[in-house]
Scaffold this motif. Structure first.
Motif, PDB file in Angstrom:
ATOM      1  N   LYS A 134      10.907  61.427  71.393  1.00  0.00           N
ATOM      2  CA  LYS A 134      12.103  61.736  71.072  1.00  0.00           C
ATOM      3  C   LYS A 134      13.150  60.601  70.677  1.00  0.00           C
ATOM      4  O   LYS A 134      13.339  60.373  69.789  1.00  0.00           O
ATOM      5  CB  LYS A 134      12.681  61.880  72.314  1.00  0.00           C
ATOM      6  CG  LYS A 134      13.089  63.237  72.527  1.00  0.00           C
ATOM      7  CD  LYS A 134      13.522  63.982  73.676  1.00  0.00           C
ATOM      8  CE  LYS A 134      12.897  65.617  74.185  1.00  0.00           C
ATOM      9  NZ  LYS A 134      13.179  65.996  75.166  1.00  0.00           N
ATOM     10  N   GLU A 135      12.630  59.097  71.113  1.00  0.00           N
ATOM     11  CA  GLU A 135      12.916  57.690  70.815  1.00  0.00           C
ATOM     12  C   GLU A 135      12.209  57.671  69.398  1.00  0.00           C
ATOM     13  O   GLU A 135      13.464  56.948  68.286  1.00  0.00           O
ATOM     14  CB  GLU A 135      12.191  56.700  71.759  1.00  0.00           C
ATOM     15  CG  GLU A 135      12.835  57.259  73.494  1.00  0.00           C
ATOM     16  CD  GLU A 135      12.262  56.006  74.251  1.00  0.00           C
ATOM     17  OE1 GLU A 135      12.803  55.813  75.451  1.00  0.00           O
ATOM     18  OE2 GLU A 135      10.838  55.518  73.886  1.00  0.00           O
ATOM     19  N   ILE A 183      21.652  63.450  69.984  1.00  0.00           N
ATOM     20  CA  ILE A 183      20.623  63.801  70.482  1.00  0.00           C
ATOM     21  C   ILE A 183      20.727  65.155  70.190  1.00  0.00           C
ATOM     22  O   ILE A 183      19.684  66.017  71.078  1.00  0.00           O
ATOM     23  CB  ILE A 183      21.782  64.431  72.061  1.00  0.00           C
ATOM     24  CG1 ILE A 183      22.667  62.880  72.616  1.00  0.00           C
ATOM     25  CG2 ILE A 183      21.562  65.063  73.025  1.00  0.00           C
ATOM     26  CD1 ILE A 183      21.025  61.643  73.120  1.00  0.00           C
ATOM     27  N   SER A 213      16.672  67.645  71.115  1.00  0.00           N
ATOM     28  CA  SER A 213      17.474  68.641  72.314  1.00  0.00           C
ATOM     29  C   SER A 213      17.491  70.411  71.589  1.00  0.00           C
ATOM     30  O   SER A 213      17.554  70.180  70.516  1.00  0.00           O
ATOM     31  CB  SER A 213      18.545  68.671  72.967  1.00  0.00           C
ATOM     32  OG  SER A 213      18.697  67.079  73.076  1.00  0.00           O
ATOM     33  N   GLU A 215      18.909  69.832  77.972  1.00  0.00           N
ATOM     34  CA  GLU A 215      18.033  68.577  77.332  1.00  0.00           C
ATOM     35  C   GLU A 215      19.139  68.170  77.098  1.00  0.00           C
ATOM     36  O   GLU A 215      18.893  66.670  76.829  1.00  0.00           O
ATOM     37  CB  GLU A 215      16.972  69.475  76.470  1.00  0.00           C
ATOM     38  CG  GLU A 215      16.019  69.542  77.387  1.00  0.00           C
ATOM     39  CD  GLU A 215      14.763  69.877  76.201  1.00  0.00           C
ATOM     40  OE1 GLU A 215      14.916  69.166  74.777  1.00  0.00           O
ATOM     41  OE2 GLU A 215      13.580  69.799  76.288  1.00  0.00           O
ATOM     42  N   LYS A 216      20.566  68.293  76.646  1.00  0.00           N
ATOM     43  CA  LYS A 216      21.168  66.906  75.545  1.00  0.00           C
ATOM     44  C   LYS A 216      21.785  66.317  76.588  1.00  0.00           C
ATOM     45  O   LYS A 216      22.250  65.265  76.184  1.00  0.00           O
ATOM     46  CB  LYS A 216      22.344  68.255  75.508  1.00  0.00           C
ATOM     47  CG  LYS A 216      22.159  69.139  73.586  1.00  0.00           C
ATOM     48  CD  LYS A 216      23.365  69.618  73.633  1.00  0.00           C
ATOM     49  CE  LYS A 216      22.611  70.141  71.584  1.00  0.00           C
ATOM     50  NZ  LYS A 216      23.912  71.201  71.149  1.00  0.00           N
ATOM     51  N   GLN A 261      20.206  65.788  79.702  1.00  0.00           N
ATOM     52  CA  GLN A 261      19.240  65.093  80.301  1.00  0.00           C
ATOM     53  C   GLN A 261      19.696  63.413  79.144  1.00  0.00           C
ATOM     54  O   GLN A 261      18.578  62.830  79.152  1.00  0.00           O
ATOM     55  CB  GLN A 261      18.032  65.600  79.993  1.00  0.00           C
ATOM     56  CG  GLN A 261      17.801  66.590  81.168  1.00  0.00           C
ATOM     57  CD  GLN A 261      16.204  66.867  81.708  1.00  0.00           C
ATOM     58  OE1 GLN A 261      15.969  67.337  80.881  1.00  0.00           O
ATOM     59  NE2 GLN A 261      15.990  67.092  83.066  1.00  0.00           N
ATOM     60  N   ASN A 262      18.690  64.107  77.748  1.00  0.00           N
ATOM     61  CA  ASN A 262      18.771  63.240  76.716  1.00  0.00           C
ATOM     62  C   ASN A 262      19.570  61.979  76.408  1.00  0.00           C
ATOM     63  O   ASN A 262      19.354  61.123  75.540  1.00  0.00           O
ATOM     64  CB  ASN A 262      18.189  63.673  75.186  1.00  0.00           C
ATOM     65  CG  ASN A 262      17.177  64.903  75.683  1.00  0.00           C
ATOM     66  OD1 ASN A 262      16.376  64.472  76.127  1.00  0.00           O
ATOM     67  ND2 ASN A 262      16.468  65.518  74.670  1.00  0.00           N
ATOM     68  N   LEU A 297      18.469  58.925  76.463  1.00  0.00           N
ATOM     69  CA  LEU A 297      18.167  57.939  75.532  1.00  0.00           C
ATOM     70  C   LEU A 297      18.651  57.143  74.916  1.00  0.00           C
ATOM     71  O   LEU A 297      18.110  56.240  74.677  1.00  0.00           O
ATOM     72  CB  LEU A 297      16.676  59.218  74.718  1.00  0.00           C
ATOM     73  CG  LEU A 297      16.636  60.335  75.216  1.00  0.00           C
ATOM     74  CD1 LEU A 297      15.902  60.865  74.182  1.00  0.00           C
ATOM     75  CD2 LEU A 297      14.809  59.023  75.247  1.00  0.00           C
TER      76      LEU A 297
END
Length: 597
Positions: free
Chosen positions: A216-217, A243, A247, A252-253, A255-256, A259
């Motif tokens: 994801k990063e 994001i 996601s 997940e949005k 949570q992410n 990042l």
């Protein structure tokens, strides 16, 4: 339709004209033939369960069975149905290859981020032939979208592949497609294969390895790099869009978002940076970019980028109006009255992404325009107005374009009106060319903000006209503006209405004076008995010192004591320095606050 006829007439599918492109199994070919025949009958979509039943066994209509006869249904029927599920792998393979599409795209959400689907999840799906397969039946060829896995010859080839990956991921967000999902996997496998064959080191790939970035990063980083490289419209500078790219549901949005916070790997390691803009509701919009120095390392020979953003230092070389300030003091280091601190913190603490997103959705906040904040700091000299402006800039990770308004008459004699506009026009030009638009700090703005005088004298007419132009520019200003003034009583109400926030800075009370003396007194210096911050705040209270004055007194007293053979700080030394500075008029000291290092 030569290829269509050939595909349906050949008993051995390996002998069909399109077989070299299909590269599928006999089971998969049977499914494709079934779907082609269904399409010829006008049925473009078929349920997976019905396909398996039609090809690999006669389906049983369970709904027609009476509940009390279920025991008599027979084990063989169960066995037949279970055997059909063994062919689900063929359905999945055709989806992966892009020869068929799922009509219900919701099942692809998990696959977008790499989760393998359970085969039984495919049973209720409806599928159809993809446009790629239909085109293959029509003209007997497919466009080869993925080149061979040759070694990378330079870093631009690697970036091109990564940018293709980002483009496909973005396409998948807008149109759920098994073909696109398959293309993404092919590109990712190709990147890995080419890296393994490459002998030279790729700078961008080395960066990923050195910082141990996860998938994801990586995606976020290359999305921003693509934005920088091609000079895009800023879509992937927006936090929510980044994001969304990694996601697949609302949970997940949430949570992410970690990042891209201040403690994330990407931000802490300096792989990307961000700017923030206050909106009129106190919220903050955040946009991201890759630092210029890192960008130069990664892209040695970039294409010409439209609208390339420059750093502030470069832009300021072309003008002589502003001074660039890089704020170093945070709010933790600024000593302020509790009410003032609370007001300032409330501006910065109203950071609620859901509120900002809701306002954008309602149309209150323009998605494509930076939000505005016009702030006025007023109060006596030396009470921390300018330093607090720097603390706001640091909290927003912005630099400051500082203009001392007291100099405008002397700088532009005879052209004051014209050059008031020049101040704002120059700021606008710099902000538009900057990745992270700076804060405009108009210090000592007393003459602009004072009550206008109705007079026929030439000088006063010129002054009033200059104020009118200033009022007009404040009204039209877009961005973050902070003005400071010592005026209280003579403040023009017309200007007051133009500021979103008006914050008063008062002279320090006893508790603040104790904190200020404690802050500025050197920790390792020798003091006479009874000399400490609390004692000085009490015994010197009658002098009514501001924070900036306390800082200046301590500094000048230290210079005096340091020259003595036996240096010891005594109360009379501080008093002498206060009297000396008062004779020189404390308020003429141009201090930017009361934070010293």
């Amino acid at each position: 339709m030569r290829y269509l006829k050939d595909f349906l007439s050949q008993e051995d599918f390996t002998k069909t004209l399109i077989y070299p492109y299909l590269k599928c199994t006999e089971q998969e070919a049977a499914i494709l033939r079934y779907l082609v025949l269904a399409a010829l009958d006008g049925e473009s979509e078929e349920r997976v369960l019905d396909i398996l039943g039609a090809i690999f066994g006669k389906p049983t209509d369970v709904k027609k069975l009476r509940l009390d006869n279920l025991k008599d249904w027979g084990k063989q029927e169960y066995i037949n149905k279970i055997e059909r599920t063994e062919h689900l792998g063929a359905i999945k393979s055709l989806l992966d290859s892009g020869w068929i599409n799922a009509v219900d795209f919701s099942f692809l959400r998990d696959r977008e981020v790499g989760r393998d689907m359970a085969l039984l999840e495919l049973l209720p799906l409806e599928v159809s032939l993809s446009s790629s397969f239909l085109r293959l039946l029509e003209d007997g060829s497919v466009q080869q979208e993925v080149p061979v896995n040759t070694p990378y010859t330079d870093h631009l080839e690697y970036l091109t592949d990564q940018f293709l990956r980002i483009g496909l991921l973005a396409s998948l967000r807008h149109k759920k497609s098994a073909k696109i999902a398959s293309q993404i996997r092919s590109v990712e496998e190709r990147i890995q294969a080419r890296l393994e064959r490459s002998k030279s080191e790729i700078p961008a790939h080395k960066l990923l390895k050195d910082h141990h970035l996860n998938t994801k990063e990586e995606i976020i980083f290359f999305a921003l790099l693509k934005e920088e490289y091609y000079g895009g419209d800023g879509y992937y500078r927006d936090m929510n869009n980044l994001i969304d790219l990694v996601s697949h549901n609302e949970y997940e949005k949430i949570q992410n978002r970690a990042l891209l916070d201040e403690k994330s790997t990407l931000v802490e390691k300096g792989l990307l940076d961000y700017g923030e803009m206050l909106n009129p509701f106190g919220g903050i919009m955040r946009t991201f970019f890759i630092p210029e120095e890192l960008l130069r390392k990664l892209i040695n020979t970039p294409k010409k980028r439209r609208g390339n953003k420059q750093n502030l230092a470069t832009e300021l070389l072309e003008q002589d109006i502003f001074e660039l300030l890089t704020p170093s003091a945070s709010f933790d280091e600024v000593i302020l009255p509790s009410a003032t601190r609370a007001t300032l913190e409330s501006i910065l603490q109203q950071v609620d992404s859901s509120v900002v997103a809701r306002l954008k959705e309602w149309g209150i906040v323009d998605k494509h325009k930076g939000v505005q904040a016009k702030i006025l700091f007023y109060g006596a000299a030396g009470t921390g107005k300018t330093l607090s402006a720097q603390a706001i800039a640091k909290a927003l990770k912005k630099q400051i374009l500082h203009f001392d308004c007291s100099k405008i008459l002397s700088m532009y004699v005879g052209e004051s009106e014209k050059n008031v506009r020049k101040i704002f026009d120059t700021y606008k030009d710099i902000a538009q060319k900057s990745k992270n638009p700076p804060i405009l700090l108009l210090d000592e703005a007393d003459q602009f903000l004072s009550t206008r005088i109705h007079s026929n004298s030439g000088a006063e007419k010129m002054h009033n006209q200059m104020q009118n132009i200033f009022l007009e520019q404040i009204e039209r200003f877009s961005g973050v503006l902070i003005a400071t003034t010592n005026l209280v009583e003579s403040f023009d109400k017309a200007f007051s209405r133009r500021f979103d926030y008006k914050i008063e800075f008062k002279r320090p009370d006893f508790a603040m004076r104790v904190a200020l003396w404690e802050k500025f007194l050197p920790k390792t210096a020798p003091y006479a008995r009874g000399i400490n911050a609390k004692a000085l705040a009490s015994t010197l209270a009658s002098y009514d010192l501001s924070g900036a004055q306390i800082a200046l007194v301590v500094k000048n007293t230290a210079y005096k004591i340091a020259t003595q053979a036996k240096p010891i700080f005594k109360e009379e030394d501080f008093i002498q320095m206060i009297i000396r500075e008062q004779k020189g008029d404390f308020d003429e000291q141009k201090s930017v606050g009361f934070n010293t290092h």
